[in-house]
Design an enzyme around this catalytic site. Structure first.
Site, PDB file in Angstrom:
ATOM      1  N   ASP A 149       0.774  -1.253   0.000  1.00 57.48           N
ATOM      2  CA  ASP A 149       0.000   0.000   0.000  1.00 57.48           C
ATOM      3  C   ASP A 149       0.806   1.306   0.000  1.00 57.48           C
ATOM      4  O   ASP A 149       1.764   1.441   0.761  1.00 57.48           O
ATOM      5  CB  ASP A 149      -0.849   0.084   1.271  1.00 57.48           C
ATOM      6  N   GLU A 318     -10.444  -2.530   4.444  1.00 60.74           N
ATOM      7  CA  GLU A 318      -9.126  -1.988   4.788  1.00 60.74           C
ATOM      8  C   GLU A 318      -8.966  -0.595   4.192  1.00 60.74           C
ATOM      9  O   GLU A 318      -9.724  -0.183   3.303  1.00 60.74           O
ATOM     10  CB  GLU A 318      -8.016  -2.873   4.189  1.00 60.74           C
TER      11      GLU A 318
HETATM   12  C1  FRU Z   1      -3.725  -3.734   2.777  1.00 68.89           C
HETATM   13  C2  FRU Z   1      -3.091  -4.145   4.092  1.00 68.89           C
HETATM   14  C3  FRU Z   1      -3.474  -3.161   5.187  1.00 68.89           C
HETATM   15  C4  FRU Z   1      -2.338  -3.321   6.148  1.00 68.89           C
HETATM   16  C5  FRU Z   1      -1.173  -3.537   5.242  1.00 68.89           C
HETATM   17  C6  FRU Z   1      -0.111  -4.429   5.807  1.00 68.89           C
HETATM   18  O1  FRU Z   1      -3.072  -4.192   1.655  1.00 68.89           O
HETATM   19  O2  FRU Z   1      -3.492  -5.450   4.432  1.00 68.89           O
HETATM   20  O3  FRU Z   1      -4.735  -3.378   5.734  1.00 68.89           O
HETATM   21  O4  FRU Z   1      -2.178  -2.204   6.959  1.00 68.89           O
HETATM   22  O5  FRU Z   1      -1.677  -4.109   4.063  1.00 68.89           O
HETATM   23  O6  FRU Z   1       1.015  -4.432   5.016  1.00 68.89           O
END
Ligand code: FRU
Length: 582
Positions: A149, A318
């Protein structure tokens, strides 16, 4: 110099290197799963060899009897795929690495025979020059290591800051930290040192940054305040602040600032809400988004939750975002709530859904029927989309991670894994009774156009003006000399546009990768903008009503473009070369 002398000189140098390594790094074996590396610190970096197929070993870095750093790395056992650097410059002369392997490998060979011992080395430099043919030319990628992300994006004083979920010790998901890159044009990104690294509260998961101009938190006017999830046995929200415009962060001493007794509680997104004169934080909480308010960024009051019964719930919610946008051709403003979901996407795996409605500073009210699901992008590789804080001229600029959790760890690159999407400016438009998000390549992308070219290139933008005949079906084929191709179909009567990547090149690394993705077009498309980079194709309706992001791995660049129209629609294409490699 004759050849023998050169060879002798070369071998002398090699002998010297080996001796230096042997003296500077000494391994002691303490069992079949446990070893210690004593490093006499003659250089600033310890380069450790990685073999991707291995399990993670746990490395505790100890200096002067203190644990100074911990990490997990797939230390090479049989062969070296690549190296990653461990920065030991801050510690004294002698550094000890206490290394534990997960599994006893004595069936395949003794711990003494692992190649990581003789292949570890000290160096003052780490070569990050590109070794990957699929590395995009004008999309953001990490210099090395894994990325997911985009995080903490903000704009300040002419500079766009992009942080990202980064593993600095390998090209698969692990050791989550915030990597950092900066840009003045949203295209040329410059890598910066790691911004926020794991600590006793856990790994550093996704989050956001805000610019606190009014010093509401007391860290100074204009301080950049980051919010992230500390993830260990539970997920809790933490903050850190920067008084040097996002270069370095100090973690707040009273972390965590927000906890809950649920397993999935993460990805805080904070923004300033003018009407209530408060900061608002959204946190994803399983199947809903929780909303909190604060006047000082440190103490948060629960306001409400949104989500139960609305939209798609086939995965965990998320990475939220919430922003107010004008509705095109009206005087209205509405609120856009972004909700990334994994899995549950329209073509499998992760994707970005959104809701349109009202937000009064306390509660988000969705204006669509609960059963309505809206997707921001209709490709397979568009996830974790969030926007930059403090963007200029009331712009709402978003970026997405250009991958999918279904296969992100298997993608055919090694030095780095994953790229971010092009920056996109968001807006709203109406179609029938519903309001949708419009997605346009940020204006900076038009400025990036290079010279006009006749044929496709590895990095280019195809602008296609379409004067469509009713009920036509237009096909666009991008092909290379190996016969690998991407087929796009615009069905005017059906109001759909699709991309077929089932024969696009290397599709072998995951059964989930070959796919045809289809988007609703919300009316007739008059101009298509197709952005091709070395391993991605993003297609936009130039009016913003459709975007489609897919990654591809052609073994040679697509070099021919073939456009066919059943009913003789008038189609004119212009191709611009784009290459921002420095
Ligand atoms: C989304 C996610 C988020 C988390 C991160 C961990 O892709 O699962 O929810 O904070 O990646 O790397």
């Amino acid at each position: 110099m004759n050849r023998i002398r050169i060879l002798m000189l070369a071998s002398a140098i090699i002998v010297q290197c080996i001796t230096a390594t042997a003296q500077d790094i000494v391994t002691e074996y303490l069992g079949e799963k446990h070893a210690m590396m004593r490093v006499h610190k003659s250089k600033s970096l310890l380069l450790i060899p990685i073999e991707e197929k291995e399990d993670n070993a746990h490395l505790d870095v100890i200096a002067d009897n203190k644990l100074v750093h911990s990490l997990n790395a797939r230390l090479a056992i049989d062969k070296v795929d690549y190296y990653v650097p461990v920065d030991i410059s801050a510690y004294g002369d002698n550094v000890l690495l206490d290394i534990t392997f997960q599994n006893d490998r004595h069936k395949t060979g003794s711990i003494k025979s692992f190649v990581c011992w003789k292949e570890s080395r000290l160096s003052d430099d780490f070569d990050t020059s590109n070794r990957e043919r699929f590395r995009p030319a004008y999309h953001h990628t990490p210099a090395y290591g894994w990325m997911n992300d985009p995080n903490g994006m903000f704009y300040k004083d002419g500079v766009w800051h992009l942080y990202y979920q980064h593993n600095p010790y390998g090209s698969q998901w692990e050791n989550m930290s915030w990597g950092h890159s900066v840009s003045t044009d949203l295209i040329n990104w410059h890598h910066q040192p790691e911004a926020i690294i794991p600590d006793a509260l856990g790994a550093i998961f996704s989050g956001c940054c805000v610019v606190d101009y009014n010093n509401t938190a007391g860290f100074g006017s204009g301080a950049v305040v980051a919010f992230y999830t500390s993830a260990k046995s539970s997920q809790k929200q933490c903050m850190a602040y920067s008084t040097d415009d996002g270069k370095t962060f100090t973690k707040y001493s009273n972390n965590p600032i927000l906890t809950a007794d649920i397993p999935d509680f993460r990805d805080p997104h904070v923004f300033w809400h003018n009407k209530t004169n408060k900061w608002i934080m959204l946190v994803s909480a399983g199947q809903e988004m929780r909303i909190y308010s604060s006047s000082n960024l440190k103490e948060w009051k629960y306001e409400s939750s949104f989500g139960q019964g609305y939209g798609n719930h086939d995965g965990v919610w998320e990475c939220p975002d919430l922003m107010q946008l004008p509705v095109k051709s009206t005087s209205e403003q509405k609120w856009l709530l972004i909700c990334n979901i994994n899995p549950g996407g329209p073509f499998g795996g992760s994707s970005t859904q959104y809701f349109i409605g009202q937000f009064d500073g306390h509660k988000f009210t969705c204006e669509s029927e609960p059963k309505v699901t809206k997707w921001m992008d209709y490709g397979k590789d568009h996830y974790a989309t969030v926007s930059f804080d403090n963007a200029p001229n009331d712009r709402h600029v978003a970026m997405a991670w250009m991958s999918n959790w279904q296969y992100a760890n298997q993608m055919p690159t090694k030095q780095y894994r994953s790229a971010n999407s092009l920056p996109r400016d968001l807006g709203l438009f109406t179609d029938g009774k519903e309001v949708y998000v419009s997605v346009l390549p940020s204006p900076e992308m038009s400025a990036a156009r290079g010279k006009k070219i006749k044929n496709l290139a590895d990095c280019c933008e195809v602008v296609m003006d379409i004067d469509a005949k009713p009920a036509d079906i237009i096909t666009i084929t991008l092909q290379n000399k190996k016969g690998e191709k991407v087929l796009m179909t615009y069905d005017i009567a059906g109001n759909t546009f699709s991309t077929d990547r089932t024969k696009s090149g290397d599709i072998s690394f995951s059964n989930e990768f070959p796919a045809v993705t289809t988007a609703p077009t919300h009316g007739v498309i008059r101009q298509l903008r197709i952005f091709i980079d070395r391993s991605s194709i993003e297609v936009f309706d130039a009016d913003g009503k459709m975007s489609m992001t897919n990654i591809m791995f052609p073994n040679e660049p697509y070099n021919t473009l073939n456009v066919k129209s059943n009913k003789k629609s008038k189609i004119k294409q212009t191709i611009y070369y784009i290459n921002n490699e420095k």
